[in-house]
Write an enzyme that holds these catalytic residues in place. Structure first.
Site, PDB file in Angstrom:
ATOM      1  N   THR A 106       0.885  -1.075   0.043  1.00 11.02           N
ATOM      2  CA  THR A 106       0.162   0.088   0.043  1.00 11.02           C
ATOM      3  C   THR A 106       0.855   1.318   0.088  1.00 11.02           C
ATOM      4  O   THR A 106       2.085   1.292   0.469  1.00 11.02           O
ATOM      5  CB  THR A 106      -0.768  -0.076   1.316  1.00 11.02           C
ATOM      6  OG1 THR A 106      -1.571   1.228   1.375  1.00 11.02           O
ATOM      7  CG2 THR A 106      -0.196  -0.384   2.532  1.00 11.02           C
ATOM      8  N   ASP A 107       0.200   2.349  -0.451  1.00 11.36           N
ATOM      9  CA  ASP A 107       0.659   3.687  -0.290  1.00 11.36           C
ATOM     10  C   ASP A 107       0.715   4.221   0.941  1.00 11.36           C
ATOM     11  O   ASP A 107       1.705   5.177   1.169  1.00 11.36           O
ATOM     12  CB  ASP A 107      -0.095   4.735  -1.209  1.00 11.36           C
ATOM     13  CG  ASP A 107      -1.631   4.688  -0.905  1.00 11.36           C
ATOM     14  OD1 ASP A 107      -2.028   3.713  -0.244  1.00 11.36           O
ATOM     15  OD2 ASP A 107      -2.176   5.988  -1.026  1.00 11.36           O
ATOM     16  N   TYR A 130      -2.198   0.378  10.490  1.00 13.30           N
ATOM     17  CA  TYR A 130      -2.363  -0.320   8.949  1.00 13.30           C
ATOM     18  C   TYR A 130      -1.057  -0.281   8.115  1.00 13.30           C
ATOM     19  O   TYR A 130      -0.508  -1.322   7.869  1.00 13.30           O
ATOM     20  CB  TYR A 130      -3.508   0.120   8.318  1.00 13.30           C
ATOM     21  CG  TYR A 130      -3.681  -0.293   6.699  1.00 13.30           C
ATOM     22  CD1 TYR A 130      -4.142  -1.771   6.452  1.00 13.30           C
ATOM     23  CD2 TYR A 130      -3.518   0.585   5.700  1.00 13.30           C
ATOM     24  CE1 TYR A 130      -4.209  -2.148   5.074  1.00 13.30           C
ATOM     25  CE2 TYR A 130      -3.365  -0.040   4.551  1.00 13.30           C
ATOM     26  CZ  TYR A 130      -3.747  -1.266   4.236  1.00 13.30           C
ATOM     27  OH  TYR A 130      -4.020  -1.596   3.110  1.00 13.30           O
ATOM     28  N   TRP A 155      -5.389   3.597  -3.215  1.00 12.64           N
ATOM     29  CA  TRP A 155      -7.042   3.995  -3.180  1.00 12.64           C
ATOM     30  C   TRP A 155      -7.783   3.058  -4.278  1.00 12.64           C
ATOM     31  O   TRP A 155      -8.183   3.439  -5.252  1.00 12.64           O
ATOM     32  CB  TRP A 155      -6.999   5.350  -3.965  1.00 12.64           C
ATOM     33  CG  TRP A 155      -6.456   6.584  -3.002  1.00 12.64           C
ATOM     34  CD1 TRP A 155      -5.451   6.359  -1.913  1.00 12.64           C
ATOM     35  CD2 TRP A 155      -6.711   7.874  -3.106  1.00 12.64           C
ATOM     36  NE1 TRP A 155      -5.483   7.603  -1.495  1.00 12.64           N
ATOM     37  CE2 TRP A 155      -6.153   8.525  -1.938  1.00 12.64           C
ATOM     38  CE3 TRP A 155      -7.683   8.551  -3.877  1.00 12.64           C
ATOM     39  CZ2 TRP A 155      -6.146   9.941  -1.568  1.00 12.64           C
ATOM     40  CZ3 TRP A 155      -7.537  10.073  -3.600  1.00 12.64           C
ATOM     41  CH2 TRP A 155      -6.947  10.665  -2.503  1.00 12.64           C
TER      42      TRP A 155
END
Ligand code: NAP
Length: 311
Positions: A106-107, A130, A155
């Site tokens: 994830t970013d 997270y 996203w």
């Protein structure tokens, strides 16, 4: 490629499973959902390559994760067990079996302090639980299986619960009179919306490149390690919401711009998390612009079902 998809019930997992099933050049051996292969359950991961499951697999696509960002703040040990320890366990199993692991991250491993897109080697600094568990998962995957591919994305929207559905639900409530006044969406986080099906295509392409490269043994840089892959371009959640309404016949509905701090959410979010995707691009793997991703999603059977449900 003979493939396994874990987390097949999620947005990405569904898209991956469908794509692999539909591709005559690939074979989907096993696509367990959460209950059938719980990453937090050592025995489930141990049995992944048994007869009648993923026996003979060449690639595992891991789309399973504990993704509830706010809940992770209260449940970090559980999230760590799935997103970090479980992923390391899966990578270890893949390595023992000579299977290529394609894992998704994830970013949110980044702090959001940057103002230019983050490259793979940029310093990480997650601002929430997270992100910490996902970063530990990346490291665990690559330590246990150095030939693994870890793809950071951002996203994500696709079949399942997502931002597009949430905005269309707000629009529906305005139409039926259940709510009134402008919608309200944050305008101080910048990122790249990514259509899960476009991401699935990109992950499959990366795995193909990796296996082709290994088979050719031609001395080119091997396809392994970290890659960034998200929808092209960037926007804010407000900009994304505006586009969703404009493309679905709700261009007359207004949206107020708000700030993240006003929501008082349990987990902090990075203010800027655009990913530099040139490393994957150099392999010929680039995702369409996020606006195209939205259009393709809305035009898909999933999008049609969503529009009908929110009519
Ligand atoms: N969604 C985003 O905006 C976003 C952004 C950046 C990166 N990512 C990453 O992209 C990947 C795919 O995300 P997504 O959007 O497809 O998420 P998703 O729709 O939430 O899907 C995740 C799936 O994992 C399952 N799962 C949860 N705990 C599990 C466990 N212990 N063992 C096995 N499966 C488990 C979930 O099942 P249940 O529903 O039963 O819990 C769900 O089916 C994840 O690695 C995520 O971290 C997502």
């Amino acid at each position: 490629m003979r493939c396994v998809v874990t987390g097949s019930g999620g947005q990405l997992g569904r898209c991956l499973s469908r794509r692999l099933e539909a591709a005559p050049e690939h074979e989907l051996l096993f696509a367990p959902g959460h209950a059938e292969c719980d990453l937090g359950h050592a025995g489930h991961v141990e049995r992944l390559f048994d007869e009648g499951r993923g026996l003979g697999a060449e690639v595992v696509f891991n789309a399973a994760a504990y993704t509830a960002v706010d809940r992770c703040e209260q449940e970090e040990p559980l999230a760590h067990e799935i997103n970090a320890a479980g992923v390391a366990r899966l990578a270890q199993r893949c390595e023992e079996r000579g299977v290529l692991l394609v894992h998704v991250s994830t970013d949110y491993v980044f702090s959001g302090d940057a103002r230019a897109p983050y490259a793979e080697q940029a310093e990480t600094g997650p601002v929430n639980a997270y992100g910490r568990t996902k970063l530990a998962g990346e490291r665990g995957a690559l330590e246990a299986s150095p030939r693994a591919i870890v793809v950071r994305t951002s996203w994500v929207f696709g079949p399942g619960r997502n931002f597009v559905g949430a905005i269309l639900e707000q629009a529906r409530k305005r139409r039926t009179g259940e709510a009134e006044g402008p919608l309200s969406v944050v305008d101080d986080q910048v990122g790249s919306p990514t259509y899960a099906d476009h991401l699935a295509a990109g992950l499959v392409a990366l795995a193909e490149r990796a296996l082709e490269g290994e088979a050719a043994g031609d001395g080119d840089e091997p396809v392994r390690g970290l890659y960034h892959l998200s929808g092209g371009g960037s926007t804010t959640w407000w900009g994304f919401a505006r586009r969703i309404l404009d493309r679905t016949g709700h261009d007359d509905l207004e949206i107020d711009r708000t700030e993240t701090a006003s929501l008082d959410l349990p987990a902090a979010r990075p203010a800027f998390s655009v990913l530099d995707t040139r490393r994957a691009g150099a392999l010929g793997v680039t995702l369409p612009a996020w606006e195209q991703g939205l259009d393709d999603y809305l035009a898909s059977p999933d999008g049609a079902a969503l529009l009908e449900a929110r009519a």
